[in-house]
Design a protein around this motif. Structure first.
Motif, PDB file in Angstrom:
ATOM      1  N   LEU A   3       0.847  -1.189   0.000  1.00  0.00           N
ATOM      2  CA  LEU A   3       0.000   0.000   0.000  1.00  0.00           C
ATOM      3  C   LEU A   3       0.887   1.246   0.000  1.00  0.00           C
ATOM      4  O   LEU A   3       2.023   1.204   0.470  1.00  0.00           O
ATOM      5  N   ILE A   4       0.342   2.343  -0.519  1.00  0.00           N
ATOM      6  CA  ILE A   4       0.999   3.638  -0.353  1.00  0.00           C
ATOM      7  C   ILE A   4       0.009   4.564   0.341  1.00  0.00           C
ATOM      8  O   ILE A   4      -1.107   4.752  -0.146  1.00  0.00           O
ATOM      9  N   ASN A   5       0.411   5.095   1.461  1.00  0.00           N
ATOM     10  CA  ASN A   5      -0.457   5.942   2.277  1.00  0.00           C
ATOM     11  C   ASN A   5      -1.811   5.262   2.518  1.00  0.00           C
ATOM     12  O   ASN A   5      -2.860   5.891   2.494  1.00  0.00           O
ATOM     13  N   GLN A   7      -3.367   3.185   0.617  1.00  0.00           N
ATOM     14  CA  GLN A   7      -4.190   2.966  -0.572  1.00  0.00           C
ATOM     15  C   GLN A   7      -3.551   1.926  -1.493  1.00  0.00           C
ATOM     16  O   GLN A   7      -2.340   1.837  -1.599  1.00  0.00           O
ATOM     17  N   LYS A  11      -3.246   6.657  -7.673  1.00  0.00           N
ATOM     18  CA  LYS A  11      -2.868   7.349  -8.910  1.00  0.00           C
ATOM     19  C   LYS A  11      -2.269   8.700  -8.527  1.00  0.00           C
ATOM     20  O   LYS A  11      -2.876   9.470  -7.767  1.00  0.00           O
ATOM     21  N   ARG A  21       8.648  16.367  -5.789  1.00  0.00           N
ATOM     22  CA  ARG A  21       9.527  15.722  -4.801  1.00  0.00           C
ATOM     23  C   ARG A  21       8.731  14.650  -4.074  1.00  0.00           C
ATOM     24  O   ARG A  21       7.675  14.931  -3.520  1.00  0.00           O
ATOM     25  N   TRP A  22       9.269  13.448  -4.106  1.00  0.00           N
ATOM     26  CA  TRP A  22       8.662  12.355  -3.348  1.00  0.00           C
ATOM     27  C   TRP A  22       9.542  12.038  -2.149  1.00  0.00           C
ATOM     28  O   TRP A  22      10.735  11.771  -2.304  1.00  0.00           O
ATOM     29  N   ARG A  23       8.925  12.046  -0.990  1.00  0.00           N
ATOM     30  CA  ARG A  23       9.623  11.595   0.221  1.00  0.00           C
ATOM     31  C   ARG A  23       9.152  10.173   0.486  1.00  0.00           C
ATOM     32  O   ARG A  23       8.075   9.961   1.033  1.00  0.00           O
ATOM     33  N   VAL A  25       9.101   6.459   2.028  1.00  0.00           N
ATOM     34  CA  VAL A  25       9.358   5.806   3.311  1.00  0.00           C
ATOM     35  C   VAL A  25       9.084   4.316   3.150  1.00  0.00           C
ATOM     36  O   VAL A  25       7.979   3.941   2.743  1.00  0.00           O
ATOM     37  N   ALA A  27       7.965   1.767   5.088  1.00  0.00           N
ATOM     38  CA  ALA A  27       7.355   1.504   6.396  1.00  0.00           C
ATOM     39  C   ALA A  27       6.863   0.070   6.493  1.00  0.00           C
ATOM     40  O   ALA A  27       6.054  -0.253   7.356  1.00  0.00           O
TER      41      ALA A  27
ATOM     42  N   ASN B  23       5.120  14.949  -2.395  1.00  0.00           N
ATOM     43  CA  ASN B  23       4.279  13.930  -1.759  1.00  0.00           C
ATOM     44  C   ASN B  23       5.116  13.209  -0.724  1.00  0.00           C
ATOM     45  O   ASN B  23       6.290  12.946  -0.964  1.00  0.00           O
ATOM     46  N   ILE B  24       4.510  12.884   0.369  1.00  0.00           N
ATOM     47  CA  ILE B  24       5.115  11.898   1.262  1.00  0.00           C
ATOM     48  C   ILE B  24       4.471  10.556   0.913  1.00  0.00           C
ATOM     49  O   ILE B  24       3.247  10.424   0.987  1.00  0.00           O
ATOM     50  N   LEU B  25       5.276   9.618   0.471  1.00  0.00           N
ATOM     51  CA  LEU B  25       4.743   8.319   0.041  1.00  0.00           C
ATOM     52  C   LEU B  25       5.203   7.255   1.031  1.00  0.00           C
ATOM     53  O   LEU B  25       6.361   6.830   1.019  1.00  0.00           O
ATOM     54  N   VAL B  26       4.312   6.881   1.899  1.00  0.00           N
ATOM     55  CA  VAL B  26       4.616   5.878   2.914  1.00  0.00           C
ATOM     56  C   VAL B  26       4.219   4.509   2.378  1.00  0.00           C
ATOM     57  O   VAL B  26       3.029   4.237   2.178  1.00  0.00           O
ATOM     58  N   VAL B  27       5.215   3.687   2.110  1.00  0.00           N
ATOM     59  CA  VAL B  27       4.950   2.369   1.532  1.00  0.00           C
ATOM     60  C   VAL B  27       4.772   1.369   2.663  1.00  0.00           C
ATOM     61  O   VAL B  27       5.634   1.228   3.531  1.00  0.00           O
ATOM     62  N   VAL B  45      -3.510  10.398  -4.452  1.00  0.00           N
ATOM     63  CA  VAL B  45      -2.741  10.481  -3.208  1.00  0.00           C
ATOM     64  C   VAL B  45      -2.976  11.830  -2.544  1.00  0.00           C
ATOM     65  O   VAL B  45      -2.875  12.862  -3.191  1.00  0.00           O
TER      66      VAL B  45
END
Ligand SMILES: [Cu+2]
Lengths: 259, 61
Positions: A3-5, A7, A11, A21-23, A25, A27, B23-27, B45
């Motif tokens: 999942l991402i956030n 979800q 998209k 900019r993508w941060r 993580v 997790a 975006n902060i993309l928490v995988v 997102v």
């Protein structure tokens, strides 16, 4: 399922020519991520929240790897010239075969340049340590068995307990020698990050700062993974541990005291 | 030194090329299979925001 956030395959929309900019993580509790973004490069500017001081360009087709706990800041540049204002959407994939997000491009963007490495240099978060000035070195062997607590995991033979504490010197440079008995583990230390050497996108060796990194199967006491830290300003107690969470939960953690 | 691990960008310090949306993309991973009947795959997102507003933070440790 990845999942991402929260979800499933979200998209993400970029305007044509725009830089985003993508941060990122990782997790996940125990999954290594090998990320690719279709036809686009991942322009990495920071690792574990620390600016590299350069732009590491992971080209399309070359995966950016994140261990559990790793973070990476990447810049993504949407294509500017799309026929009939249409660029085909692309996928953010893990391990080539798992689509974890889709990226679409819409018209109306304001084309933007990527920063140059020269522009990023002043932002470098930590100056590199002179590794010839090592004051102490500490070993850490990550073990899934042969621990002092039966059926638990451990570091240097000792399953975590808060009273077994390794003292580390304040304001001195210390070297970690890290290895595993037989499996991959992920070294993560609290409070102070470390300097290490990784293989960069061009295949060359690159000095970077991280706080989480792989200690691979095959590393040994004679061929350890190495990390350097100078503990500045913050005395006190902290821990390091394997960032594969079931390992950490089983005792693969150790207390340190900086003084 | 604690706290500087978490990037807290001052927009004034950033080169123009870094004054971008983010975006902060928490995988995350859950050990189950998705079924299309229970998920909406068209969600965009959230939490896109401008770095120019400051206080962009990288994640946990
Ligand atoms: Cu482990």
């Amino acid at each position: 399922m990845t999942l991402i956030n929260g979800q499933v395959t979200p998209k993400i929309t970029l305007h044509q020519g725009e830089v985003l900019r993508w941060r990122l993580v990782n997790a996940t509790p125990f999954r290594t991520l090998n990320l690719k973004l279709g036809t686009l490069a991942l322009n990495e500017i920071a690792v574990d929240g620390m600016y590299l001081g350069t732009v590491d360009i992971w080209p399309a087709g070359k995966a950016l790897t994140l261990q559990p706990g790793n973070r990476s800041d990447v810049l993504v540049q949407a294509p500017a010239n799309c026929s009939n204002n249409q660029c085909p959407p692309i996928n953010l994939t893990n391990n080539d075969n798992e689509v974890i997000a889709t990226v679409e491009f819409v018209a109306g963007g304001n084309p933007m340049p990527l920063p140059t490495s020269a522009e990023m240099a002043p932002l470098k978060t930590w100056n590199n340590i002179d590794t010839s000035l090592v004051y102490t070195s500490e070993p850490a062997q990550f073990q899934e068995e042969n621990c002092n607590v039966q059926d638990d995991m451990c570091i240097n033979g000792i399953t975590f307990n808060a009273d077994t504490v390794t003292k580390l010197p304040l304001n001195k440079t210390q070297l970690w020698n890290l290895w595993t008995l037989d499996k991959d583990h992920v070294f993560h230390i609290h409070v102070n990050p470390f300097q290490t050497v990784r293989t960069g996108p061009d295949g060359g060796q690159e000095t970077v700062w991280m706080d989480t990194m792989l200690v691979p199967k095959g590393s040994t006491q004679d061929k350890p993974v190495q990390a350097w830290t100078t503990y500045e300003n913050i005395p006190g107690k902290a821990v390091f541990h394997c960032h594969i969470l079931p390992h950490e939960d089983d005792g693969m953690m150790h207390a340190i005291q900086i003084e | 030194m604690e706290g500087t691990l978490i990037v807290d960008d001052d927009p004034a310090q950033l080169p123009d090329a870094l004054k971008v949306k983010e975006n902060i993309l928490v995988v995350q991973y859950v050990p189950i299979q998705a079924t299309t009947s229970t998920v909406d795959e068209k969600i965009t997102v959230p939490s896109i925001r401008s770095a120019a507003s400051g206080n962009g933070k990288t994640a946990n440790r």
